[in-house]
Design a protein around this motif. Structure first.
Motif, PDB file in Angstrom:
ATOM      1  N   SER A 135      -9.474   0.789  -7.293  1.00 38.36           N
ATOM      2  CA  SER A 135      -8.828   0.598  -5.847  1.00 38.36           C
ATOM      3  C   SER A 135      -6.993   1.048  -5.171  1.00 38.36           C
ATOM      4  CB  SER A 135      -8.226  -0.916  -5.448  1.00 38.36           C
ATOM      5  OG  SER A 135      -7.652  -1.444  -4.058  1.00 38.36           O
ATOM      6  N   ALA A 136      -7.451   2.070  -4.702  1.00 34.45           N
ATOM      7  CA  ALA A 136      -6.322   3.180  -4.022  1.00 34.45           C
ATOM      8  C   ALA A 136      -6.374   3.452  -2.982  1.00 34.45           C
ATOM      9  CB  ALA A 136      -6.481   4.240  -5.082  1.00 34.45           C
ATOM     10  N   PRO A 137      -5.370   3.106  -2.355  1.00 32.23           N
ATOM     11  CA  PRO A 137      -4.946   3.746  -0.500  1.00 32.23           C
ATOM     12  C   PRO A 137      -5.130   5.111  -0.289  1.00 32.23           C
ATOM     13  CG  PRO A 137      -2.849   3.220  -1.844  1.00 32.23           C
ATOM     14  CD  PRO A 137      -3.901   3.226  -2.558  1.00 32.23           C
ATOM     15  N   LEU A 155       1.021  -1.398   0.162  1.00 35.28           N
ATOM     16  CA  LEU A 155      -0.024  -0.080  -0.162  1.00 35.28           C
ATOM     17  C   LEU A 155       1.411   1.247   0.084  1.00 35.28           C
ATOM     18  CD1 LEU A 155      -3.273  -0.556   2.403  1.00 35.28           C
ATOM     19  CD2 LEU A 155      -2.996  -1.281   0.139  1.00 35.28           C
ATOM     20  N   HIS A 156       1.993   1.108   0.590  1.00 37.94           N
ATOM     21  CA  HIS A 156       2.782   2.756   0.931  1.00 37.94           C
ATOM     22  C   HIS A 156       3.120   2.621  -1.171  1.00 37.94           C
ATOM     23  CE1 HIS A 156       3.282   3.509   5.125  1.00 37.94           C
ATOM     24  NE2 HIS A 156       3.233   2.242   4.944  1.00 37.94           N
ATOM     25  N   LEU A 173       1.226  12.880   1.219  1.00 37.19           N
ATOM     26  CA  LEU A 173       0.587  11.371   1.028  1.00 37.19           C
ATOM     27  C   LEU A 173      -0.102  10.966   1.914  1.00 37.19           C
ATOM     28  CD1 LEU A 173       4.193   9.627   0.352  1.00 37.19           C
ATOM     29  CD2 LEU A 173       2.552   9.281  -1.462  1.00 37.19           C
ATOM     30  N   PRO A 174      -0.806  10.268   1.697  1.00 37.56           N
ATOM     31  CA  PRO A 174      -1.874   9.786   2.654  1.00 37.56           C
ATOM     32  C   PRO A 174      -1.713   8.902   3.772  1.00 37.56           C
ATOM     33  CG  PRO A 174      -3.113   8.832   0.104  1.00 37.56           C
ATOM     34  CD  PRO A 174      -1.585   9.911   0.387  1.00 37.56           C
ATOM     35  N   SER A 175      -0.763   8.455   3.751  1.00 38.79           N
ATOM     36  CA  SER A 175      -0.060   7.535   4.861  1.00 38.79           C
ATOM     37  C   SER A 175       0.785   8.293   5.938  1.00 38.79           C
ATOM     38  CB  SER A 175       0.950   6.649   4.627  1.00 38.79           C
ATOM     39  OG  SER A 175       2.160   7.664   3.961  1.00 38.79           O
ATOM     40  N   ALA A 176       0.809  10.160   5.284  1.00 37.69           N
ATOM     41  CA  ALA A 176       1.775  10.938   6.248  1.00 37.69           C
ATOM     42  C   ALA A 176       0.186  11.824   7.013  1.00 37.69           C
ATOM     43  CB  ALA A 176       2.520  11.958   4.926  1.00 37.69           C
ATOM     44  N   ILE A 177      -0.292  11.964   6.001  1.00 35.32           N
ATOM     45  CA  ILE A 177      -2.021  12.247   6.946  1.00 35.32           C
ATOM     46  C   ILE A 177      -2.858  12.027   7.963  1.00 35.32           C
ATOM     47  CG2 ILE A 177      -3.592  13.133   6.438  1.00 35.32           C
ATOM     48  CD1 ILE A 177      -3.117  13.583   3.041  1.00 35.32           C
ATOM     49  N   ARG A 233      -0.365   5.895  -7.367  1.00 32.59           N
ATOM     50  CA  ARG A 233      -1.917   6.359  -7.688  1.00 32.59           C
ATOM     51  C   ARG A 233      -1.620   7.539  -6.715  1.00 32.59           C
ATOM     52  NH1 ARG A 233      -4.611  -0.233  -7.100  1.00 32.59           N
ATOM     53  NH2 ARG A 233      -3.266  -0.903  -8.826  1.00 32.59           N
ATOM     54  N   ARG A 234      -1.920   8.824  -7.880  1.00 32.64           N
ATOM     55  CA  ARG A 234      -1.794   9.600  -6.613  1.00 32.64           C
ATOM     56  C   ARG A 234      -2.548  11.028  -7.398  1.00 32.64           C
ATOM     57  NH1 ARG A 234       3.052  12.272  -3.333  1.00 32.64           N
ATOM     58  NH2 ARG A 234       1.577  13.837  -3.077  1.00 32.64           N
TER      59      ARG A 234
END
Length: 489
Positions: free
Chosen positions: A355-357, A233-234, A402-406, A240-241
């Motif tokens: 499908s996108a994280p 996912l990372h 990035l979504p993970s950073a948020i 996909r952003r």
């Protein structure tokens, strides 16, 4: 008189003495009558067959050709793929050979079906590749001849370039463009792998941490595969952003303010139909991805919003709302056909890659890591982290993160808001989020500005949502000032 000379006559006829001649005449008349009767029957049968043929011919003449039933090509409708081959080739690929068995006339022996569509596609790809190679080889030979015959000056090189341009037709250029896109995707994946290796090496020196995957009893946690899943996912969140500056680069009639108003309204729609948060996150992601690729007018922005929510609800919900519900929620501003037409455009534009994280995807994992070392109310921490993460959906400036950073920054700020006695970041969070405290400083400061509402944002759908009692009114909580020492390693 002998017995054989007496014959029975028809009823109503007078009985008389029958001679041999008269008996022979009677027998001959009966044979003629039976023959005439059989002839009449044959004529009637022939007339009936001819009348049926005439009626059938008239029906075939009056009936259009398209109404006649067509034979379906084998595997063409089953595979659900668009065939690159012509219709005749598809039929030839599934042609059935007939052969007579021994001892039975007219029996059919069905042979094995020809190779499938996938095999033909592979063969076509090989043929196209060889054809391109032959074209390139031919052009290189021509260029070599030109260069060898003339001196290496500017005129000969220009002539060689003209030969290359003439020989490269449109099909080969398109194929080379597809090859370039594939290579570009490989380069992006390599960058993502380098990024993960860098992050992995950065956290390899972390001290002891709490293993949140030690519990193997609950199969829903996927403890054996969780680390591999989130590693992929990372990588996927980098590939996909959406474009973080699509309003300046792609769009001509859409502004960040219009996007904020649209998403704020979509939050209310999710609350109205009681959709899960994943549907909202995926809807915003689809909107940003489509706007990063295609320019639309502002009159179609709301139509794009409800269309992306329709797609996301089909993907995430168990009982998704129908198209009529989305027409009703817009006060019938858009018709059903317009929504379905735009749905087809969005799906084809995105290549059906739904499908996108999102930040919600990483938030689940990070909350487990945060709960493992948190002494306060875990439910209040969860609500506050979700509230802070949803605030970023409305604001266009957070597309650069990035979504993970948020998600990691929301955990950081939520822990600091609820408890200021210790450091909100620890080794467990650093290991599972792949972020150090210093890496989150910019994102955390931007997120705190949203929490304090320093910009006085008029879009208050998310704030009103988390002001409810079922969310412990976490929207009313404000975090104190952040110290620089919190971001030191």
């Amino acid at each position: 008189m002998k017995k054989e000379n007496i014959v029975k006559v028809a009823v109503g006829e007078p009985t008389a003495r029958i001679t041999r001649a008269r008996a022979a005449a009677y027998r001959q008349s009966e044979a003629m009558a039976s023959k005439e009767l059989s002839m009449l029957q044959d004529e009637k049968l022939i007339q009936r067959i001819n009348s049926k043929r005439v009626a059938l011919d008239e029906r075939n003449e009056n009936t259009p050709a398209c109404s006649q039933p067509k034979r379906r090509a084998v595997l063409k409708d089953i595979t659900n793929v668009v065939c690159d081959i012509s219709h005749k080739k598809c039929l030839n690929a599934t042609k059935i050979s007939r052969s007579k068995k021994k001892g039975r006339k007219g029996s059919i022996n069905v042979s094995k079906v020809a190779p499938s569509i996938a095999a033909e596609r592979y063969q076509l790809a090989v043929d196209s590749a060889t054809s391109i190679g032959q074209e390139v080889e031919n052009t290189s030979l021509q260029v070599a001849k030109v260069v060898s015959s003339a001196k290496l000056d500017k005129n000969s090189l220009c002539h060689a370039n003209e030969i290359i341009r003439k020989d490269c037709d449109k099909d080969s250029q398109l194929k080379m463009q597809e090859l370039g896109n594939h290579l570009q995707l490989q380069r992006i994946s390599k960058k993502a792998e380098k990024f993960l290796k860098k992050e992995k090496s950065a956290v390899s020196a972390t001290p002891d941490f709490t293993d949140i995957d030690a519990d193997l009893r609950d199969p829903q946690f996927c403890s054996q595969y969780a680390s591999d899943i989130y590693r992929n996912l990372h990588v996927a969140e980098i590939i996909r952003r959406p474009d973080s500056r699509y309003t300046e680069r792609v769009q001509q009639d859409i502004t960040p303010t219009m996007r904020r108003i649209l998403i704020d309204w979509l939050v209310e729609v999710c609350e109205e139909y009681k959709l899960v948060p994943d549907t909202l996150y995926l809807t915003v992601h689809l909107v940003d991805m489509f706007l990063s690729q295609k320019c639309i007018l502002r009159q179609k922005l709301q139509l794009l919003g409800i269309t992306c929510m329709l797609i996301a609800s089909k993907y995430e919900e168990i009982c998704a709302p129908g198209v009529e519900e989305f027409c009703f929620i817009t006060d019938n501003t858009y018709t059903k056909s317009e929504i379905l037409e735009l749905e087809s455009q969005v799906l084809n534009g995105l290549g059906f890659q739904l499908s996108a994280p999102t930040a919600k995807t990483f938030l689940r994992r990070f909350l487990r890591a945060a709960h493992s070392s948190y002494e306060g109310s875990s439910l209040e921490l969860e609500f506050l982290a979700k509230y802070l993460t949803e605030l970023t959906l409305v604001h266009y400036d957070f597309l650069k993160f990035l979504p993970s950073a948020i998600a990691a920054s929301a955990i950081f700020l939520a822990r600091w808001t609820l408890k200021q006695s210790g450091n909100p970041w620890n080794s467990t969070l650093e290991y599972y989020t792949k972020y150090k405290a210093a890496d989150l400083k910019t994102t955390v400061l931007a997120l705190q500005s949203l929490q304090l509402n320093s910009d006085a944002c008029p879009s208050n759908a998310i704030r009103a949502k988390y002001h409810q009692d079922k969310f412990n009114r976490v929207a009313a909580l404000l975090s104190p000032e952040l110290c620089d020492t919190l971001f030191q390693t």
